[in-house]
Design a protein around this motif. Structure first.
Motif, short mmCIF file in Angstrom:
data_model
loop_
_atom_site.label_atom_id
_atom_site.label_comp_id
_atom_site.label_asym_id
_atom_site.label_seq_id
_atom_site.Cartn_x
_atom_site.Cartn_y
_atom_site.Cartn_z
N LEU A 1 -0.98 6.65 4.12
CA LEU A 1 -1.40 7.05 2.78
C LEU A 1 -2.01 8.45 2.77
CD1 LEU A 1 -0.72 4.12 2.21
CD2 LEU A 1 -2.76 3.98 0.78
N LEU B 1 0.22 -3.92 -7.72
CA LEU B 1 -1.14 -4.46 -7.67
C LEU B 1 -1.12 -5.98 -7.66
CD1 LEU B 1 -3.15 -2.13 -10.10
CD2 LEU B 1 -2.92 -1.99 -7.61
N TYR C 1 -9.74 -0.06 -0.07
CA TYR C 1 -9.52 -1.47 -0.36
C TYR C 1 -9.14 -2.25 0.89
CZ TYR C 1 -6.82 -5.58 -1.61
OH TYR C 1 -6.31 -6.85 -1.64
N SER D 1 0.84 -1.21 0.00
CA SER D 1 0.00 0.00 0.00
C SER D 1 0.87 1.25 0.00
CB SER D 1 -0.92 -0.01 1.22
OG SER D 1 -1.79 -1.12 1.19
N VAL E 1 -9.48 -3.17 -6.50
CA VAL E 1 -8.17 -3.31 -7.13
C VAL E 1 -8.30 -3.28 -8.65
CG1 VAL E 1 -6.22 -4.89 -7.46
CG2 VAL E 1 -7.15 -4.54 -5.19
N THR F 1 -8.69 0.23 -9.70
CA THR F 1 -7.43 0.96 -9.63
C THR F 1 -6.55 0.65 -10.84
OG1 THR F 1 -7.52 0.93 -7.20
CG2 THR F 1 -5.38 1.35 -8.21
N ARG G 1 -8.54 5.02 -2.96
CA ARG G 1 -9.04 3.70 -3.32
C ARG G 1 -8.27 2.60 -2.58
NH1 ARG G 1 -12.42 3.10 -7.63
NH2 ARG G 1 -11.74 0.92 -7.82
N GLN G 2 -6.99 2.79 -2.39
CA GLN G 2 -6.21 1.78 -1.67
C GLN G 2 -6.60 1.74 -0.20
OE1 GLN G 2 -4.49 -0.54 -2.82
NE2 GLN G 2 -3.69 -1.37 -0.90
N LEU H 1 2.38 1.63 -3.50
CA LEU H 1 1.43 2.12 -4.50
C LEU H 1 1.20 3.62 -4.34
CD1 LEU H 1 -0.53 1.42 -6.80
CD2 LEU H 1 -2.29 1.03 -5.05
N ILE I 1 -0.40 -7.02 -4.19
CA ILE I 1 -1.61 -6.84 -3.38
C ILE I 1 -2.58 -8.00 -3.61
CG2 ILE I 1 -3.67 -5.41 -3.12
CD1 ILE I 1 -1.86 -2.97 -3.62
#
Length: 295
Positions: A274, A180, A112, A82, A152, A155, A108-109, A85, A183
């Motif tokens: 993040l 990704l 997620y 994360s 995901v 994304t 979005r992460q 990304l 992940i």
């Protein structure tokens, strides 16, 4: 996850008090019968029985702990992925026209990991997703059976959109796609742990043998311990019942109990890192509750 250094005796007793109470009653019955009725207690090889049972319980507890630790390792990979990304989105995407997309990928992460946490705990992820994404942004994922996987996928579509608009090149796109993939691989490992319980032999045989041993224990000890049989047999039974309970507690690291992984705290860590990477205010780190449990 219990994070206090002192052992939680109350928690242990809360989990084993019912079979322990039945064991104590059975010990008293055996002791009374031994002194009231003229019979000689059979000589039982309790040492041999106990050694074999300890092997079963030790193997089961080790298998359960391996599952628990593997879950922790997978979430460690998720935290790192994360961060990677978010750093790639921040550094690769230009600040001008792609600033909204940069922010969207980061949010979005965060959505997620919260969705994945809810799915692993068999909870609805909708409210957690909508805390970070608008209804239109989240609809595609919320319509999927696997909401986290839908996020995901979305994304990845936005990363491809950035490449098609010339905001990133194919090398940068490949770099973000590899994150990704990491992940997705971590999520697959977590879902494997959640959806694949220990084989029935690992669960049934140690449980059956433990209860049989506890039933035979006072019969083999009453001639030696006499009136102290209920106390000695109950204490010995507590050891085996506690070892049996350890395996039950650790076998599912995502079951949302006090013994499981602190998914809330790890998701909060990702959320803080993040949000701060894009300059947004972040919440405080998660802290243990009054009982010393970190959720």
């Amino acid at each position: 996850m219990i994070v206090t250094s002192a052992p939680r005796t109350k928690q242990i007793l809360r989990e084993v008090w019912r079979p322990l109470a039945l064991l104590f009653v059975w010990d008293v019955v055996v002791t009374v019968v031994y002194f009231v009725l003229p019979f000689r207690a059979p000589s039982l090889p309790l040492t041999l029985f106990g050694s074999v049972l300890a092997l079963f319980l030790g193997f089961r507890s080790n298998s359960a702990y391996q599952r628990w630790w593997e879950g922790r390792g997978l979430w460690g990979l998720m935290i790192n992925a994360s961060r990677n990304l978010a750093r790639a989105a921040r550094n690769f995407l230009p600040d001008g026209e792609a600033v909204d997309l940069k922010r969207t990928i980061v949010l979005r992460q965060i959505a997620y990991v919260h969705a994945l946490r809810c799915q692993l705990r068999r909870q609805s992820p909708d409210q957690e997703v909508l805390r970070f994404l608008s209804r239109g942004e989240a609809d595609f994922a919320l319509a999927r059976t696997n909401v986290a996987n839908g996020i995901v996928d979305g994304t990845g579509r936005r990363i491809e959109l950035a490449r098609s608009k010339g905001w990133i090149d194919t090398i940068q796109q490949s770099s973000m796609e590899r994150v990704l993939i990491d992940i997705a691989n971590a999520q697959g490992g977590m879902e494997r742990l959640k959806n694949t319980p220990l084989p029935v032999q690992y669960r049934l045989v140690p449980t059956l043998f433990t209860h049989i041993f506890c039933v035979l224990l006072p019969i083999g000890l009453v001639e030696t311990l006499g009136v102290a049989t209920p106390l000695g047999s109950t204490v010995a039974g507590l050891m085996f019942l506690a070892a049996l309970a350890i395996g039950d507690d650790l076998v599912d690291p995502f079951a949302n109990t006090v013994h499981d992984l602190p998914l809330n705290a790890m998701c909060r860590t990702i959320e803080i890192d993040l949000l701060q990477s894009i300059g947004d205010p972040a919440p405080d780190p998660a802290a243990p509750d009054k009982q010393g449990v970190l959720w």
